[in-house]
Design a protein around this motif. Structure first.
Motif, PDB file in Angstrom:
ATOM      1  N   ILE A 160      -7.839   6.159  -6.713  1.00  0.00           N
ATOM      2  CA  ILE A 160      -7.656   7.204  -7.952  1.00  0.00           C
ATOM      3  C   ILE A 160      -6.628   8.120  -7.544  1.00  0.00           C
ATOM      4  N   ASN A 161      -5.845   8.638  -8.344  1.00  0.00           N
ATOM      5  CA  ASN A 161      -4.587   9.258  -8.003  1.00  0.00           C
ATOM      6  C   ASN A 161      -3.444   8.720  -6.992  1.00  0.00           C
ATOM      7  N   ALA A 162      -3.430   7.125  -6.982  1.00  0.00           N
ATOM      8  CA  ALA A 162      -2.620   6.725  -6.147  1.00  0.00           C
ATOM      9  C   ALA A 162      -0.986   6.960  -6.433  1.00  0.00           C
ATOM     10  N   GLN A 163      -0.858   7.428  -7.579  1.00  0.00           N
ATOM     11  CA  GLN A 163       0.375   7.992  -8.095  1.00  0.00           C
ATOM     12  C   GLN A 163       1.016   9.091  -7.019  1.00  0.00           C
ATOM     13  N   ASP A 164      -0.092   9.825  -6.193  1.00  0.00           N
ATOM     14  CA  ASP A 164       0.318  10.854  -5.702  1.00  0.00           C
ATOM     15  C   ASP A 164       0.590  10.533  -4.085  1.00  0.00           C
ATOM     16  N   PHE A 165       0.269   9.259  -3.818  1.00  0.00           N
ATOM     17  CA  PHE A 165       0.365   8.708  -2.466  1.00  0.00           C
ATOM     18  C   PHE A 165       2.010   8.817  -2.028  1.00  0.00           C
ATOM     19  N   SER A 166       2.147   8.878  -0.652  1.00  0.00           N
ATOM     20  CA  SER A 166       3.346   8.821  -0.055  1.00  0.00           C
ATOM     21  C   SER A 166       3.849   7.510  -0.207  1.00  0.00           C
ATOM     22  N   GLU A 167       4.951   7.216  -0.063  1.00  0.00           N
ATOM     23  CA  GLU A 167       5.503   5.928   0.190  1.00  0.00           C
ATOM     24  C   GLU A 167       5.121   5.123   1.187  1.00  0.00           C
ATOM     25  N   GLU A 168       4.667   5.615   2.336  1.00  0.00           N
ATOM     26  CA  GLU A 168       3.885   4.924   3.635  1.00  0.00           C
ATOM     27  C   GLU A 168       2.667   4.681   3.095  1.00  0.00           C
ATOM     28  N   GLU A 169       1.831   5.473   2.624  1.00  0.00           N
ATOM     29  CA  GLU A 169       0.653   5.011   2.044  1.00  0.00           C
ATOM     30  C   GLU A 169       0.632   4.027   0.862  1.00  0.00           C
ATOM     31  N   ILE A 170       1.356   3.929   0.165  1.00  0.00           N
ATOM     32  CA  ILE A 170       1.589   2.772  -0.727  1.00  0.00           C
ATOM     33  C   ILE A 170       2.003   1.631  -0.101  1.00  0.00           C
ATOM     34  N   ASN A 171       2.941   1.526   0.914  1.00  0.00           N
ATOM     35  CA  ASN A 171       3.322   0.406   1.691  1.00  0.00           C
ATOM     36  C   ASN A 171       1.918   0.016   2.448  1.00  0.00           C
ATOM     37  N   LEU A 172       1.248   0.765   2.891  1.00  0.00           N
ATOM     38  CA  LEU A 172      -0.052   0.503   3.638  1.00  0.00           C
ATOM     39  C   LEU A 172      -1.126  -0.148   2.606  1.00  0.00           C
ATOM     40  N   LEU A 173      -1.276   0.460   1.370  1.00  0.00           N
ATOM     41  CA  LEU A 173      -2.061  -0.163   0.399  1.00  0.00           C
ATOM     42  C   LEU A 173      -1.689  -1.608   0.108  1.00  0.00           C
ATOM     43  N   HIS A 174      -0.351  -1.636   0.018  1.00  0.00           N
ATOM     44  CA  HIS A 174       0.270  -3.048  -0.416  1.00  0.00           C
ATOM     45  C   HIS A 174      -0.099  -4.153   0.695  1.00  0.00           C
ATOM     46  N   GLU A 175      -0.095  -3.644   1.969  1.00  0.00           N
ATOM     47  CA  GLU A 175      -0.545  -4.548   3.068  1.00  0.00           C
ATOM     48  C   GLU A 175      -2.023  -4.989   2.917  1.00  0.00           C
ATOM     49  N   TYR A 176      -2.683  -3.812   2.679  1.00  0.00           N
ATOM     50  CA  TYR A 176      -4.175  -3.929   2.505  1.00  0.00           C
ATOM     51  C   TYR A 176      -4.547  -4.996   1.368  1.00  0.00           C
ATOM     52  N   PHE A 177      -3.695  -4.809   0.232  1.00  0.00           N
ATOM     53  CA  PHE A 177      -4.084  -5.974  -1.002  1.00  0.00           C
ATOM     54  C   PHE A 177      -3.517  -7.335  -0.649  1.00  0.00           C
ATOM     55  N   CYS A 178      -2.439  -7.077   0.044  1.00  0.00           N
ATOM     56  CA  CYS A 178      -1.867  -8.589   0.692  1.00  0.00           C
ATOM     57  C   CYS A 178      -3.065  -9.210   1.608  1.00  0.00           C
ATOM     58  N   LEU A 179      -3.784  -8.389   2.304  1.00  0.00           N
ATOM     59  CA  LEU A 179      -4.673  -9.013   3.211  1.00  0.00           C
ATOM     60  C   LEU A 179      -6.027  -9.404   2.404  1.00  0.00           C
ATOM     61  N   LEU A 180      -6.183  -8.508   1.621  1.00  0.00           N
ATOM     62  CA  LEU A 180      -7.422  -8.964   0.670  1.00  0.00           C
ATOM     63  C   LEU A 180      -7.231 -10.218  -0.194  1.00  0.00           C
ATOM     64  N   ALA A 181      -6.040 -10.516  -0.430  1.00  0.00           N
ATOM     65  CA  ALA A 181      -5.530 -11.575  -1.373  1.00  0.00           C
ATOM     66  C   ALA A 181      -5.784 -12.694  -0.483  1.00  0.00           C
ATOM     67  N   ASP A 182      -5.199 -12.731   0.687  1.00  0.00           N
ATOM     68  CA  ASP A 182      -5.334 -13.889   1.784  1.00  0.00           C
ATOM     69  C   ASP A 182      -6.780 -14.185   2.274  1.00  0.00           C
ATOM     70  N   LYS A 183      -7.640 -13.239   2.177  1.00  0.00           N
ATOM     71  CA  LYS A 183      -8.953 -13.344   2.485  1.00  0.00           C
ATOM     72  C   LYS A 183      -9.602 -14.117   1.159  1.00  0.00           C
ATOM     73  N   ALA A 184      -9.278 -13.569   0.072  1.00  0.00           N
ATOM     74  CA  ALA A 184      -9.865 -14.437  -1.208  1.00  0.00           C
ATOM     75  C   ALA A 184      -9.282 -15.766  -1.311  1.00  0.00           C
ATOM     76  N   LYS A 185      -8.144 -16.116  -0.792  1.00  0.00           N
ATOM     77  CA  LYS A 185      -7.671 -17.473  -0.847  1.00  0.00           C
ATOM     78  C   LYS A 185      -8.296 -18.284  -0.048  1.00  0.00           C
ATOM     79  N   GLN A 186      -8.788 -17.700   1.290  1.00  0.00           N
ATOM     80  CA  GLN A 186      -9.514 -18.361   2.261  1.00  0.00           C
ATOM     81  C   GLN A 186     -10.923 -18.672   1.611  1.00  0.00           C
ATOM     82  N   ASP A 187     -11.418 -17.996   0.850  1.00  0.00           N
ATOM     83  CA  ASP A 187     -12.768 -17.784   0.162  1.00  0.00           C
ATOM     84  C   ASP A 187     -12.740 -18.883  -1.233  1.00  0.00           C
ATOM     85  N   HIS A 188     -11.526 -18.924  -1.462  1.00  0.00           N
ATOM     86  CA  HIS A 188     -11.281 -19.877  -2.910  1.00  0.00           C
ATOM     87  C   HIS A 188     -11.947 -19.203  -3.926  1.00  0.00           C
ATOM     88  N   ASP A 189     -12.039 -17.792  -4.100  1.00  0.00           N
ATOM     89  CA  ASP A 189     -12.637 -17.206  -5.217  1.00  0.00           C
ATOM     90  C   ASP A 189     -11.749 -15.746  -5.236  1.00  0.00           C
TER      91      ASP A 189
END
Length: 156
Positions: free
Chosen positions: A105-134
Motif C-alpha cells: 500500500i502506497n508503494a508509489q511513495d517508496f524510494s528507488e532502493e525500496e522498489i528494487n528491494l521489493l523487485h528482488e523480493y517478488f523475484c524470490l517469491l516467483a522462484d519459490k512458486a516455480k519450485q512449488d509448481h503453483d
C-alpha cells in the motif's frame, strides 16, 4: 458553527483542473489533429505568398513551441492525476483483499532502493512458486519459504 464556503484558491484550482482535463481530452481527438494539420497546411501553402521569409518560418516555429510547452504541463498534470487514482484503486484492492500483503500500500511513495528491494523480493517469491509448481499458492515471502520448507521435509 457554519462551514465556510470554498476559498478562491480552491475554486481556481477546481477551474484549472476542469480546464486541464477538457483540454487534455480534446487534444487527443481527431478534430484536434485535423485542426493542427490544417494549420500546418495553411502555413505551408502561404509560403510562396510570403516568399518563405524568416518571419513566415518564425510564425510556425513560435506557435508550435508555445503550444508544445503548454501541452507538456497539461498532459503531465492529467498523467499525475490518473496515476494517483490508479494507485488509490490498487491500494483499496490490497487493503480489501484478505490474502494480500499490506506492505505494498502506497508503494508509489517508496524510494528507488525500496522498489528494487521489493523487485528482488517478488523475484524470490516467483522462484519459490516455480519450485512449488503453483504460482498462486502463496502471497508472502514468509509463507513461500514456509511452504517450501514443508515440501522439502515431506520429500525427505
Amino acid at each position: 458553527m457554519t462551514t465556510q464556503p470554498a476559498t478562491t484558491s480552491t475554486n481556481s484550482s477546481n477551474f484549472f483542473a476542469r480546464f486541464a482535463g477538457k483540454v487534455t481530452a480534446w487534444s487527443g481527438t481527431t478534430a484536434a489533429f485535423c485542426l493542427a494539420l490544417g494549420t500546418v497546411l495553411v502555413w505551408a501553402i502561404t509560403g510562396p505568398l510570403f516568399q518563405y521569409s524568416e518571419t513566415w518560418q518564425l510564425v510556425i516555429n513560435t506557435g508550435t513551441t508555445i503550444i508544445t510547452f503548454l501541452m507538456v504541463f497539461l498532459i503531465q498534470r492529467a498523467q499525475n492525476k490518473d496515476s494517483l487514482v490508479l494507485h488509490l484503486k490498487l491500494n483499496e484492492l490490497l487493503a480489501a483483499h484478505k490474502g494480500a500483503s499490506n506492505r505494498l500500500i502506497n508503494a508509489q511513495d517508496f524510494s528507488e532502493e525500496e522498489i528494487n528491494l521489493l523487485h528482488e523480493y517478488f523475484c524470490l517469491l516467483a522462484d519459490k512458486a516455480k519450485q512449488d509448481h503453483d504460482l498462486g499458492r502463496t502471497h508472502s515471502i514468509e509463507e513461500a519459504e514456509e511452504n517450501h520448507q514443508e515440501k522439502r521435509r515431506a520429500h525427505r
